[in-house]
Design a protein around this motif. Structure first.
Motif, short mmCIF file in Angstrom:
data_model
loop_
_atom_site.label_atom_id
_atom_site.label_comp_id
_atom_site.label_asym_id
_atom_site.label_seq_id
_atom_site.Cartn_x
_atom_site.Cartn_y
_atom_site.Cartn_z
N VAL A 165 -8.62 -2.61 -2.21
CA VAL A 165 -7.79 -3.12 -3.32
C VAL A 165 -6.51 -3.73 -2.77
O VAL A 165 -6.09 -4.83 -3.17
CB VAL A 165 -7.46 -2.00 -4.32
N VAL A 166 -5.87 -3.03 -1.83
CA VAL A 166 -4.61 -3.51 -1.24
C VAL A 166 -4.86 -4.79 -0.46
O VAL A 166 -4.09 -5.76 -0.58
CB VAL A 166 -3.99 -2.43 -0.34
N VAL B 199 -4.25 -0.07 -8.95
CA VAL B 199 -3.29 -0.01 -7.85
C VAL B 199 -2.22 1.02 -8.18
O VAL B 199 -1.81 1.15 -9.33
CB VAL B 199 -2.65 -1.40 -7.61
N ASN B 200 -1.79 1.74 -7.18
CA ASN B 200 -0.72 2.70 -7.37
C ASN B 200 0.53 1.99 -7.90
O ASN B 200 0.88 0.90 -7.44
CB ASN B 200 -0.43 3.39 -6.04
N THR B 201 1.20 2.61 -8.87
CA THR B 201 2.37 1.97 -9.50
C THR B 201 3.49 1.72 -8.50
O THR B 201 4.28 0.80 -8.66
CB THR B 201 2.91 2.84 -10.64
N ARG B 202 3.55 2.54 -7.47
CA ARG B 202 4.55 2.32 -6.41
C ARG B 202 4.20 1.08 -5.61
O ARG B 202 5.07 0.31 -5.21
CB ARG B 202 4.59 3.55 -5.50
N GLY C 169 0.80 -1.21 0.00
CA GLY C 169 0.00 0.00 0.00
C GLY C 169 0.83 1.27 0.00
O GLY C 169 0.29 2.37 -0.12
N LEU C 170 2.15 1.13 0.11
CA LEU C 170 3.02 2.30 0.01
C LEU C 170 2.88 2.91 -1.39
O LEU C 170 3.05 2.22 -2.39
CB LEU C 170 4.48 1.88 0.24
N ASN C 171 2.54 4.19 -1.47
CA ASN C 171 2.30 4.81 -2.78
C ASN C 171 3.09 6.08 -3.02
O ASN C 171 2.84 6.79 -4.00
CB ASN C 171 0.81 5.10 -2.96
N LEU C 172 4.07 6.37 -2.16
CA LEU C 172 4.88 7.57 -2.35
C LEU C 172 5.65 7.51 -3.66
O LEU C 172 6.27 6.49 -3.97
CB LEU C 172 5.85 7.70 -1.17
N TRP C 173 5.57 8.59 -4.43
CA TRP C 173 6.24 8.73 -5.74
C TRP C 173 5.60 7.87 -6.83
O TRP C 173 6.22 7.61 -7.86
CB TRP C 173 7.74 8.41 -5.65
N GLY C 174 4.40 7.42 -6.64
CA GLY C 174 3.74 6.61 -7.66
C GLY C 174 2.49 7.27 -8.20
O GLY C 174 2.05 8.32 -7.73
N THR C 175 1.90 6.64 -9.21
CA THR C 175 0.62 7.10 -9.78
C THR C 175 -0.30 5.89 -9.93
O THR C 175 0.16 4.74 -9.91
CB THR C 175 0.82 7.76 -11.17
N ASP C 176 -1.59 6.13 -10.07
CA ASP C 176 -2.56 5.03 -10.19
C ASP C 176 -2.44 4.35 -11.54
O ASP C 176 -2.47 5.01 -12.59
CB ASP C 176 -3.98 5.54 -9.99
N ASP C 177 -2.29 3.02 -11.52
CA ASP C 177 -2.23 2.25 -12.76
C ASP C 177 -3.64 2.14 -13.34
O ASP C 177 -4.56 1.68 -12.64
CB ASP C 177 -1.66 0.85 -12.47
#
Length: 370
Positions: A67-68, A26-29, A13-21
């Protein structure tokens, strides 16, 4: 003889520096951690691993999206279907200090998924071929000692026994580690008093061996969660036991996002990037820290050079000014010398010294009058 995998600090679930796929939602991170955990499952199935232990911090937050949760449960089911035992210890990111508080991992106990053992600690899980003792994050040192003594009475030491814990262990090499200050540190000697074949720890993200006998290791985080981990070798540990004997500990790397810090003036960073193929930064989160000087920061140049990076973070760092720290009780001569270094104009320094002298005399007179 059997092998088991020790991992932890997956921080799903860590999403820092990512974007939603757009495909998975799910966040790309976050996908970075899923893909790394898939490598653990693939390795375990291929190499006939009997057990996977997770030493805590499955999730990055206590409240995570559905989702996570679904993505983790999918992988848990795949482990279960493969006939591999999976022991999951909650960490401080998974569950709060309140014992009655629920967390997203609790559903695993409700579903009673075969081969999956979910615990908050203080539990001895007997899998016939190995005994797994568990210690949770919120135990005091007194409680840890009591639990270990209780385990000692229950464990058959002629059979394999391992200990997993999500703990802050006090060791000299981590005197400056960024542990939480609200909890006391657990002395290493408290854990190593009993003859476990292997002690698997979670919480610290750096993979490191604390003790050789019994073998005591922090598994480290599965993927890089911050730039303090950019040079760490990410992966999981594979342990081979034969009866009460530890045969081997092998570190297995995983493919995951890299991290890289570029720091310097614009001229220095430009020199390091000129002639470098941009594609080299693929699968990398790049942090570019420009130390400000007389040259303007060329953001267009930096963005062009880092266009293939998973993420490029560009920041500016103000030029640091020299500061002179005067110790209490410094003599007038040393203060005068320091002021002459600070002030280029001697007359300005002399005027300030006269003011300092007057203030000191006034202060001394007040002390005598008391």
């Amino acid at each position: 003889m059997f092998k088991f995998v020790a991992t932890g600090d997956t921080h799903f679930g860590l999403n820092l520096w990512g974007t939603d796929d757009p495909v998975t939602g799910v966040n790309t991170r976050a996908l970075d951690a899923w893909q790394a955990f898939d490598q653990i499952i693939d390795y375990s199935i291929k190499n006939k691993i009997s057990l996977i232990t997770h030493s805590g911090d499955v999730y990055n937050h206590k409240s995570v999206s559905q989702v996570v949760v679904n993505e983790f449960f999918k992988r848990t089911k795949r482990i279960s279907d493969a006939g591999i035992d999976f022991v999951i210890l909650s960490g401080n990111h998974d569950k709060s200090r309140l014992s009655q508080a629920k967390c997203s991992l609790d559903l695993l106990s409700t579903l009673e998924t075969p081969n999956v053992y979910r615990t908050d600690g203080s539990e001895l899980i007997d899998l016939n071929y190995v005994q797994v003792a568990t210690l949770g994050y919120y135990l005091s040192n007194e409680e840890i000692k009591e639990e270990l003594e209780r385990f000692n009475k229950q464990i058959d030491w002629s059979r394999p026994a391992i200990l997993i814990g999500h703990l802050q262990v006090e060791t000299p090499q981590f005197a400056n580690a960024s542990f939480k200050e609200d909890l006391n540190l657990t002395p290493l000697s408290l854990l190593t008093e009993y003859p476990y074949q292997f002690i698997s720890l979670g919480h610290l993200h750096k993979p490191v061996t604390l003790c050789e006998k019994p073998k005591t290791m922090y598994n480290g985080s599965l993927v890089r969660c911050s730039f303090s981990e950019e040079k760490d070798r990410k992966g999981f540990n594979v342990i081979t036991l034969d009866g009460p004997n530890l045969i081997d500990v092998h570190r297995q790397s995983v493919d995951c996002l890299q991290m890289l810090t570029l720091r310097g003036t614009m001229a220095q960073v430009r020199e390091s990037l000129d002639g470098v193929d941009q594609a080299i930064f693929a699968n990398t989160i790049v942090r570019c820290i420009i130390e400000e000087d007389d040259e303007l920061v060329d953001e267009k140049y930096l963005k062009d050079k880092l266009c293939y990076a998973f993420k490029a973070v560009i920041s500016k760092e103000a030029k640091k000014t020299q500061q002179i720290r005067m110790e209490r009780g410094a003599n007038m001569t040393s203060m005068n010398d320091a002021l002459r270094v600070y002030f280029k104009d001697d007359e300005e320094a002399d005027a300030l010294m006269l003011l300092v002298k007057e203030l000191r005399e006034q202060d001394s007179q007040k002390v005598l009058e008391r």
